[in-house]
Scaffold this motif. Structure first.
Motif, short mmCIF file in Angstrom:
data_model
loop_
_atom_site.label_atom_id
_atom_site.label_comp_id
_atom_site.label_asym_id
_atom_site.label_seq_id
_atom_site.Cartn_x
_atom_site.Cartn_y
_atom_site.Cartn_z
N ILE A 12 -17.06 28.72 15.03
CA ILE A 12 -15.79 28.69 14.31
C ILE A 12 -14.69 29.26 15.20
O ILE A 12 -14.92 30.19 15.98
N ARG A 13 -13.51 28.67 15.07
CA ARG A 13 -12.40 29.06 15.94
C ARG A 13 -11.64 30.24 15.35
O ARG A 13 -11.24 30.25 14.19
N ARG A 14 -11.44 31.26 16.18
CA ARG A 14 -10.62 32.40 15.80
C ARG A 14 -9.14 32.05 15.96
O ARG A 14 -8.78 31.05 16.55
N LYS A 15 -8.30 32.94 15.49
CA LYS A 15 -6.86 32.70 15.55
C LYS A 15 -6.37 32.66 16.99
O LYS A 15 -5.41 31.95 17.32
N ASP A 16 -7.07 33.40 17.90
CA ASP A 16 -6.66 33.42 19.32
C ASP A 16 -7.18 32.20 20.08
O ASP A 16 -6.99 32.10 21.30
N GLY A 17 -7.85 31.26 19.39
CA GLY A 17 -8.31 30.03 20.02
C GLY A 17 -9.74 30.08 20.54
O GLY A 17 -10.29 29.05 20.92
N THR A 18 -10.34 31.24 20.59
CA THR A 18 -11.72 31.36 21.05
C THR A 18 -12.69 31.03 19.91
O THR A 18 -12.33 31.12 18.73
N TYR A 19 -13.90 30.66 20.28
CA TYR A 19 -14.93 30.33 19.30
C TYR A 19 -15.98 31.44 19.26
O TYR A 19 -16.34 32.01 20.30
N ILE A 20 -16.45 31.73 18.07
CA ILE A 20 -17.58 32.64 17.89
C ILE A 20 -18.62 31.92 17.06
O ILE A 20 -18.34 30.92 16.39
N TRP A 21 -19.85 32.43 17.14
CA TRP A 21 -20.93 31.85 16.33
C TRP A 21 -20.92 32.49 14.96
O TRP A 21 -20.82 33.71 14.82
N TYR A 22 -21.03 31.65 13.93
CA TYR A 22 -21.01 32.08 12.54
C TYR A 22 -22.31 31.65 11.87
O TYR A 22 -22.88 30.60 12.18
N GLU A 23 -22.77 32.49 10.95
CA GLU A 23 -23.89 32.12 10.08
C GLU A 23 -23.41 32.25 8.65
O GLU A 23 -22.94 33.32 8.24
N THR A 24 -23.51 31.17 7.88
CA THR A 24 -23.01 31.14 6.50
C THR A 24 -24.14 30.81 5.55
O THR A 24 -24.86 29.82 5.74
N ASN A 25 -24.31 31.66 4.53
CA ASN A 25 -25.20 31.39 3.41
C ASN A 25 -24.33 30.92 2.25
O ASN A 25 -23.39 31.62 1.84
N SER A 26 -24.61 29.76 1.73
CA SER A 26 -23.75 29.21 0.69
C SER A 26 -24.58 28.69 -0.47
O SER A 26 -25.73 28.28 -0.31
N THR A 27 -23.96 28.75 -1.64
CA THR A 27 -24.56 28.20 -2.85
C THR A 27 -23.43 27.74 -3.76
O THR A 27 -22.26 28.05 -3.52
N VAL A 28 -23.77 27.01 -4.80
CA VAL A 28 -22.76 26.48 -5.71
C VAL A 28 -22.95 27.10 -7.09
O VAL A 28 -24.08 27.35 -7.52
N VAL A 29 -21.85 27.39 -7.76
CA VAL A 29 -21.88 27.92 -9.12
C VAL A 29 -21.59 26.77 -10.07
O VAL A 29 -20.51 26.15 -10.00
N CYS A 30 -22.53 26.45 -10.93
CA CYS A 30 -22.37 25.32 -11.86
C CYS A 30 -21.71 25.79 -13.15
O CYS A 30 -21.89 26.93 -13.61
N ASP A 31 -20.97 24.91 -13.77
CA ASP A 31 -20.36 25.18 -15.07
C ASP A 31 -21.47 25.12 -16.14
O ASP A 31 -22.16 24.11 -16.27
N ASN A 32 -21.63 26.24 -16.87
CA ASN A 32 -22.73 26.33 -17.85
C ASN A 32 -22.59 25.31 -18.97
O ASN A 32 -23.59 24.83 -19.53
#
Length: 437
Positions: free
Chosen positions: A104-124
């Motif tokens: 992912i690109r930082r504001k200064d233009g450099t890239y760093i490695w990111y790890e994202t855990n994601s899930t979805v919240v469903c409407d009950n």
């Protein structure tokens, strides 16, 4: 009653209760997100940011307000977009927690490695997918370590291939053996077959060496005795290889031996070189012994020849004394006094025919002519150039030239060396003196 007194949080309709729990959950989430070092974010189903925690300042250099409402794909490295989109599509179609790594690109233009855990919240109420919740962290340092480890493993494998070295491991509790890639190559075994059992591994070796290996493994298991062995291996191709095997032990916290491990190296070329060297040394020793025997036989032959030569010399000397010298004595009585010097020279020459003098002269210079050898005799016996010229019926100049030739052939460059004394000492077994002629 027209109006009923209600306590806070009292009766609520299902709709108001659900809304209350949702807002309470959001409040708790935001409170936790404000303090977390990982970046927490809410996303609309299309992925756009709805909320970004303050951790984005430290991780990416953006203010949360700068990222809200933007498309996350605009920050992701082009090569990683496909991988992230797969994660996005997966959590929208089935409830799961998906982990994805990307740059992912930082504001200064450099890239760093990111790890994202994601899930979805469903409407009950509707069961439809709602917001996407993500927790992201910087794993750049971990990626560097992983890459360094990968590079190190690559270099290790390359070194093992070049050095024909592999490593192995044996878990004593299960008896399971593990081979590195190069060990499969060393034993000509296909990797898809997996490592063999311990007994199968031992059976690959020459019967004598298999017994040695089994005994060494038992001593390592029971007594912790580590060792290094040179073993012969019978390969499936029919070739015999030589392996150097190192056996080490590993213990648990209680000191019990729980694992054996070590390395295996192909030393076939070294063994062949050692064998060739041993064969060459043995052949050299045999040649030296044959030469010693030949030298012994040659010495015996030379001793026999020398003995026969001495016998011949004694026989000639006896014949000269018995047959020739009496004739010379009779000749001396008949000759004039002026001719007696020649008779004396003849007598002296006859006596020295079998002496070592001639052999020594010829040993010093094989190019001496018979006349020069005769003149050497006369010089040694004290005759002057004039006497020699008279005895040989030649001129004194010729004799002087022959003396110079004799000195040159005998290597007498020093004019101070007296030729007569030199020849006399040569007759006695020496050949160096100084003085004037």
């Amino acid at each position: 009653m027209d109006h009923e007194h209600r306590k806070p949080g009292g009766d609520r309709s299902p709709r108001s209760a659900e809304e209350y729990r949702r807002r309470e959950g959001e409040m708790r989430f935001r409170l936790m997100a404000e303090q977390a070092i990982d970046m927490m974010s809410h996303h609309a189903p299309d992925g756009s940011y709805l909320y970004v925690s303050p951790a984005c300042r430290q991780l990416l250099g953006y203010e949360p307000e700068e990222m809200v409402g933007t498309d996350p794909y605009s920050y992701i490295h082009p090569e990683d977009i496909k991988n992230v989109r797969t994660s996005h599509d997966t959590i929208l179609t089935r409830p799961t927690v998906y982990t994805v790594q990307y740059r992912i690109r930082r504001k200064d233009g450099t890239y760093i490695w990111y790890e994202t855990n994601s899930t979805v919240v469903c409407d009950n109420s509707s069961g439809e997918s709602g917001e996407i919740i993500c927790v992201s962290r910087d794993i750049t340092l971990r990626k560097r370590y992983e890459q360094a480890l990968k590079d190190s493993e690559t270099r290790l494998k390359a070194a093992q291939v070049l050095g024909k070295i592999g490593h192995w491991e044996l878990l004593l509790a299960t008896g399971v053996m593990t081979w590195s890639d190069e060990v499969f190559h060393l034993f000509e075994r296909r990797p898809e077959l997996g490592a063999p059992s311990l007994e199968q591994h031992i059976a690959c070796h020459h019967p004598e060496d298999a017994a040695l290996l089994r005994r060494s493994l038992r001593e390592a298991t029971e007594h912790g005795r580590e060792c290094q062995l040179d073993l012969r291996v019978n390969l499936p191709s029919g070739r015999t290889a030589y392996h150097a095997a190192l056996i080490k032990v590993a213990r648990d916290e209680a000191g019990r031996i729980v694992r054996l491990f070590g390395i295996i190296q192909d030393i076939t070329n070294r063994k062949k070189t050692e064998q060739a060297l041993a064969d060459a040394n043995r052949a050299l020793e045999e040649d030296q012994e044959a030469l010693r025997r030949k030298n012994t036989a040659l010495r015996e032959v030379l001793d026999q020849i020398d003995s026969e030569r001495r016998g011949i010399a004694e026989h000639i000397r006896a014949n000269v004394d018995r047959m020739v010298l009496p004739l010379l004595a009779d000749l001396e009585r008949r000759l004039e006094p002026s001719d007696l010097n020649l008779v004396a020279t003849i007598r002296q020459s006859l006596q020295e025919l079998t002496s070592p003098f001639l052999q020594r002269l010829r040993g010093l210079s094989a190019s001496l002519s018979p006349r020069e050898l005769e003149i050497c005799h006369m010089i040694k016996n004290g005759l002057s150039s004039k006497d020699i010229a008279a005895a040989l019926h030649t001129s004194e100049g010729t004799v002087r030239n022959q003396r110079k030739s004799i000195r040159r052939k005998l290597g007498i460059d020093n004019e101070e060396i007296n030729l007569r004394l030199y020849l006399q000492q040569l007759s006695e077994g020496e050949a160096t003196t100084s003085g004037s002629e």
